[in-house]
Write a protein that holds these residues in place. Structure first.
Motif, mmCIF file in Angstrom:
data_model
loop_
_atom_site.group_PDB
_atom_site.id
_atom_site.type_symbol
_atom_site.label_atom_id
_atom_site.label_comp_id
_atom_site.label_asym_id
_atom_site.label_seq_id
_atom_site.Cartn_x
_atom_site.Cartn_y
_atom_site.Cartn_z
ATOM 1 N N UNK A 239 0.848 -1.190 0.000
ATOM 2 C CA UNK A 239 0.000 0.000 0.000
ATOM 3 C C UNK A 239 0.887 1.245 0.000
ATOM 4 N N UNK A 240 0.777 2.132 -0.990
ATOM 5 C CA UNK A 240 1.622 3.337 -1.020
ATOM 6 C C UNK A 240 1.504 4.170 0.242
ATOM 7 N N UNK B 143 14.661 3.218 -0.422
ATOM 8 C CA UNK B 143 13.601 2.215 -0.340
ATOM 9 C C UNK B 143 13.926 1.094 -1.314
ATOM 10 N N UNK B 144 13.871 -0.149 -0.832
ATOM 11 C CA UNK B 144 14.113 -1.336 -1.654
ATOM 12 C C UNK B 144 12.811 -2.116 -1.777
ATOM 13 N N UNK B 145 12.414 -2.432 -3.010
ATOM 14 C CA UNK B 145 11.175 -3.164 -3.226
ATOM 15 C C UNK B 145 11.293 -4.016 -4.481
ATOM 16 N N UNK B 146 10.180 -4.673 -4.866
ATOM 17 C CA UNK B 146 10.146 -5.517 -6.055
ATOM 18 C C UNK B 146 9.076 -5.015 -7.020
ATOM 19 N N UNK B 147 9.268 -5.317 -8.298
ATOM 20 C CA UNK B 147 8.257 -5.021 -9.305
ATOM 21 C C UNK B 147 7.181 -6.098 -9.293
ATOM 22 N N UNK C 63 2.481 -1.763 -7.475
ATOM 23 C CA UNK C 63 2.235 -0.502 -8.182
ATOM 24 C C UNK C 63 3.460 0.401 -8.017
ATOM 25 N N UNK C 64 4.455 0.194 -8.870
ATOM 26 C CA UNK C 64 5.717 0.921 -8.736
ATOM 27 C C UNK C 64 5.534 2.408 -9.041
ATOM 28 N N UNK C 65 4.639 2.736 -9.935
ATOM 29 C CA UNK C 65 4.408 4.152 -10.233
ATOM 30 C C UNK C 65 3.962 4.902 -8.981
ATOM 31 N N UNK D 117 10.866 -7.605 -15.510
ATOM 32 C CA UNK D 117 11.392 -6.790 -16.601
ATOM 33 C C UNK D 117 11.024 -7.391 -17.954
ATOM 34 N N UNK D 118 10.298 -6.639 -18.760
ATOM 35 C CA UNK D 118 9.875 -7.112 -20.069
ATOM 36 C C UNK D 118 8.498 -7.756 -20.075
ATOM 37 N N UNK D 119 7.982 -8.093 -18.892
ATOM 38 C CA UNK D 119 6.668 -8.730 -18.800
ATOM 39 C C UNK D 119 5.641 -7.850 -18.104
ATOM 40 N N UNK D 120 6.105 -6.972 -17.227
ATOM 41 C CA UNK D 120 5.237 -6.073 -16.468
ATOM 42 C C UNK D 120 5.632 -4.642 -16.808
ATOM 43 N N UNK D 121 4.659 -3.776 -17.011
ATOM 44 C CA UNK D 121 4.948 -2.394 -17.382
ATOM 45 C C UNK D 121 5.812 -1.718 -16.321
ATOM 46 N N UNK D 122 6.913 -1.121 -16.749
ATOM 47 C CA UNK D 122 7.809 -0.383 -15.877
ATOM 48 C C UNK D 122 8.387 0.780 -16.673
#
Length: 359
Positions: free
Chosen positions: A102-103, A119-123, A133-135, A156-161
């Motif tokens: 949750x942002x 901050x360290x997180x995952x896509x 929700x990285x945005x 990377x390459x499968x999920x919008x980033x």
């Protein structure tokens, strides 16, 4: 791995100190930036994705400093483990497994710990098949003046980033997921000046992982690179860009939606509140042991699926969507489940999308 990529590794490849290698890596860099969606610097390492994660920790942090770690699965917890290994005080934002971060929770934790500036997180949290929700997280970090580091190894390459457009400072990637290349290559994209400012502070305690040295020798690499894997990566990127990255992502998303629909037709539940295109986690019924499902699919039908997270242990399985998996392989996985589940005690049903049980 597509056959064209596998066979590219059998071709003669350039010496890693030759001009031909320099030109190869420059060509890869041009293509890979389109995947990372950045104009920043991409560094190349002969290592698994975890090696690149460690490289981020030792370059961006110094012993005794504070950081925020988003931990909603095995790979979020890996950031915490790396922080502990290098004497970093990590404030963990614990996310229930299967749910997305949750942002607002991140904003609150940053406000409580103003000394934590990274901050360290995952896509995509692969262990729970959950997309973040990285945005939105990037917006929170920008407002707080914090650096955002994203493990995009599987996504990377499968999920919008949109690395540059969203203001993501550092992104970690690897060769062996949606990039359809054998394992052994990892990448770190640094897209902001403030990321480099954090790297260049005194006190960094690594030799091999030194981002400054890697940047100085960018298109030759400071140490021996995995040349044959880079040749294969180049071949894969040619194919992915020819298809179009949006088309690639749409194809994976289509596979994921179809898998979830077919699984629900079998009476199974999707594990995860925010599923994504990399893989799908399916909750096994209470009376069915997921480890048996994984074992029998492999032994009887040659179908490889993965066990799920340890929480709850023995229940979920995960089905991959990325890579060069032909449609028969995808439908065959659901067909194998349809045949096994009644035998293991699941009184579900064969629904649309699942083949009939025939001898």
């Amino acid at each position: 791995v597509p056959w064209s990529v596998a066979l590219a590794g059998a071709r003669p490849f350039p010496h890693h100190r030759s001009q031909a290698f320099n030109e190869l890596l420059r060509s890869i860099d041009h293509k890979l930036k389109q995947v990372f969606r950045t104009e920043g610097t991409i560094l190349y390492f002969a290592a698994s994705g975890t090696g690149a994660m460690e490289a981020c920790m030792v370059n961006l942090m110094r012993p005794g400093e504070q950081a925020i770690v988003v931990a909603g699965g095995k790979f979020g917890e890996r950031w915490d483990e790396l922080a502990q290994a290098f004497g970093i005080e990590a404030h963990v934002l614990a996310v229930p497994w299967g749910e997305a971060v949750c942002p607002e929770g991140l904003a609150e934790l940053l406000a409580r710990h103003p000394q934590a500036r990274t901050v360290f997180t995952t896509l995509f949290e692969t262990s729970t098949a959950t997309a973040y929700d990285i945005e939105a997280l990037a917006q929170v970090c920008r407002s707080a003046g914090a650096l955002l580091v994203v493990d995009a190894i599987s996504g990377l390459g499968a999920v919008t980033l949109e690395t540059d457009a969203w203001g993501v400072d550092v992104v970690v990637g690897a060769s062996h997921k949606a990039l359809q290349t054998p394992p052994g290559l990892s990448f770190v994209a640094l897209s902001s000046e403030r990321a480099w400012q954090q790297v260049e502070r005194p006190g960094m305690t690594s030799y091999y992982w030194d981002f400054r040295r890697a940047k100085e020798k960018l298109f030759f690499t400071p140490y021996t690179p995995a040349v044959s894997l880079l040749v294969q990566l180049n071949e894969s990127l040619i194919g992915l860009l020819a298809e179009g990255l949006e088309c690639v992502r749409a194809r994976y998303e289509r596979y994921a939606r179809a898998t979830r629909a077919a699984a629900q037709a079998l009476g199974l539940e999707v594990f995860g509140r925010r599923p994504g295109a990399v893989c799908t986690a399916l909750q096994m019924p209470p009376n069915v042991d997921a480890t048996q499902v994984v074992k029998l699919l492999r032994e009887r039908y040659g179908i490889w699926v993965a066990g799920g997270p340890q929480r709850p242990k023995g229940q979920p399985i995960r089905i991959a969507h990325v890579g060069d998996i032909p449609p028969p392989g995808r439908t065959g996985t659901l067909g194998g489940l349809a045949l096994l589940l009644p035998e293991l005690g699941h009184a579900g049903r064969l629904g649309p999308g699942a083949p009939e049980s025939r001898p």
